[in-house]
Design a protein around this motif. Structure first.
Motif, mmCIF file in Angstrom:
data_model
loop_
_atom_site.group_PDB
_atom_site.id
_atom_site.type_symbol
_atom_site.label_atom_id
_atom_site.label_comp_id
_atom_site.label_asym_id
_atom_site.label_seq_id
_atom_site.Cartn_x
_atom_site.Cartn_y
_atom_site.Cartn_z
ATOM 1 N N LYS A 11 0.862 -1.179 0.000
ATOM 2 C CA LYS A 11 0.000 0.000 0.000
ATOM 3 C C LYS A 11 0.900 1.230 0.000
ATOM 4 O O LYS A 11 1.990 1.214 0.590
ATOM 5 N N THR A 12 0.435 2.287 -0.657
ATOM 6 C CA THR A 12 1.263 3.484 -0.765
ATOM 7 C C THR A 12 0.472 4.733 -0.423
ATOM 8 O O THR A 12 -0.756 4.749 -0.475
ATOM 9 N N GLU A 13 1.229 5.774 -0.101
ATOM 10 C CA GLU A 13 0.641 7.069 0.249
ATOM 11 C C GLU A 13 1.520 8.126 -0.395
ATOM 12 O O GLU A 13 2.742 8.139 -0.181
ATOM 13 N N TYR A 20 5.422 3.689 2.173
ATOM 14 C CA TYR A 20 5.105 2.311 1.782
ATOM 15 C C TYR A 20 4.717 1.474 3.001
ATOM 16 O O TYR A 20 5.363 1.572 4.054
ATOM 17 N N GLN A 124 -7.461 4.805 -8.920
ATOM 18 C CA GLN A 124 -6.106 4.285 -8.747
ATOM 19 C C GLN A 124 -5.021 5.330 -9.023
ATOM 20 O O GLN A 124 -3.838 5.014 -9.019
ATOM 21 N N THR A 127 -1.843 5.958 -7.321
ATOM 22 C CA THR A 127 -1.275 4.670 -6.907
ATOM 23 C C THR A 127 -0.600 3.943 -8.065
ATOM 24 O O THR A 127 0.507 3.415 -7.925
ATOM 25 N N ARG A 128 -1.269 3.933 -9.216
ATOM 26 C CA ARG A 128 -0.732 3.225 -10.380
ATOM 27 C C ARG A 128 0.632 3.775 -10.781
ATOM 28 O O ARG A 128 1.548 3.037 -11.123
ATOM 29 N N ASP A 131 3.269 2.656 -8.295
ATOM 30 C CA ASP A 131 3.603 1.234 -8.479
ATOM 31 C C ASP A 131 4.536 1.012 -9.664
ATOM 32 O O ASP A 131 5.296 0.040 -9.693
#
Length: 264
Positions: A11-13, A20, A124, A127-128, A131
């Motif tokens: 999961k990320t912020e 992370y 997303q 987030t995408r 990633d």
């Protein structure tokens, strides 16, 4: 400290730098706090993300049987232009496909190893991009379904890449690009069905990753083959853990492995 659980993507912020979190069933690790610490990662067993059985993972965290059955691994996930829910046509599970495909999608440009075009659900963003290890990204169009995003991406792939060179991304061997100029240049090639969804006057998003030391010659850790690895964590980028000896471990491509992590 010892942690054990099945790997799923971190999961990320979005902050400066990205935060992370590796989330297990009953615990989580804030990975940024483990930078400069020595970690031991041990392979325990497999656990398919669908059926939960201890069977070798085939792709995307699923064993072979589940991979070819679950809607989350259907061809339209990787090739959005194959989406058919907007026509009411089922691939594997129409209810699931409607839920995922019939929502706002973004076609974007991201720069991770080079400028590339991609598709993601609006929810997303960013987030995408995180990633993928992109240090800059910008939205091009926002469309109401996955199919329109897919045909737009397909059209633009003739003029810009759609793959990330993971080694180049991890080495931070990247140039800054003017993505606003790229967006304007590619506008001409957007299909007629999607051009009315073109996004005007937005700015690129810049992303900073928590990396102390980039690898010179990144070598990928095969945990199943090696069974155990120990190294000092010196960075996190995309979904990769970067270690001092240039070993890198892609959490995303190891989803479905149960691991034990020892923080020394």
């Amino acid at each position: 400290m010892i942690f054990q659980g099945v790997l799923t993507k971190m999961k990320t912020e979005l902050s400066n730098p990205v935060q992370y979190y590796l989330v297990f069933e009953n615990d989580f690790l804030h990975m940024n706090q483990l930078l400069n610490k020595t970690l031991t990662i041990q392979f325990v067993k497999y656990q398919c993300l669908n059926c939960g059985l201890d069977k070798p993972i085939y792709r995307q965290g699923f064993d072979k049987k589940c991979f070819f059955e679950v809607p989350q691994a259907a061809d339209w996930v990787i090739r959005p232009e194959l989406s058919t829910a907007h026509l009411g046509q089922e691939d594997r599970d129409l209810e699931y496909e409607k839920k995922v495909q019939l929502q706002p999608h973004i076609v974007y440009l991201a720069n991770s190893s080079n400028v590339k075009v991609g598709v993601t659900r609006k929810q997303q963003v960013p987030t995408r991009w995180i990633d993928q290890g992109a240090h800059e990204a910008i939205e091009i169009v926002e469309v109401p379904n996955r199919y329109l995003a897919g045909i737009t991406e397909l059209a633009l792939k003739d003029f810009v890449g759609d793959k990330t060179n993971w080694r180049k991304m991890l080495k931070n061997d990247v140039d800054d690009e003017n993505l606003v100029e790229w967006r304007e240049k590619l506008k001409t090639y957007i299909p007629d069905e999607a051009i009315k969804y073109f996004i005007e006057n937005n700015n690129e998003t810049n992303i900073e990753f928590p990396v102390i030391q980039y690898p010179k010659k990144p070598k990928s850790l095969n945990l199943v083959k090696q069974q155990e690895y120990t190294g000092k964590l010196v960075g996190i980028k995309g979904q990769y853990l970067i270690f001092e000896d240039d070993t890198v471990f892609n959490i995303r491509s190891n989803e479905g492995l149960v691991v034990k992590i020892i923080v020394n």
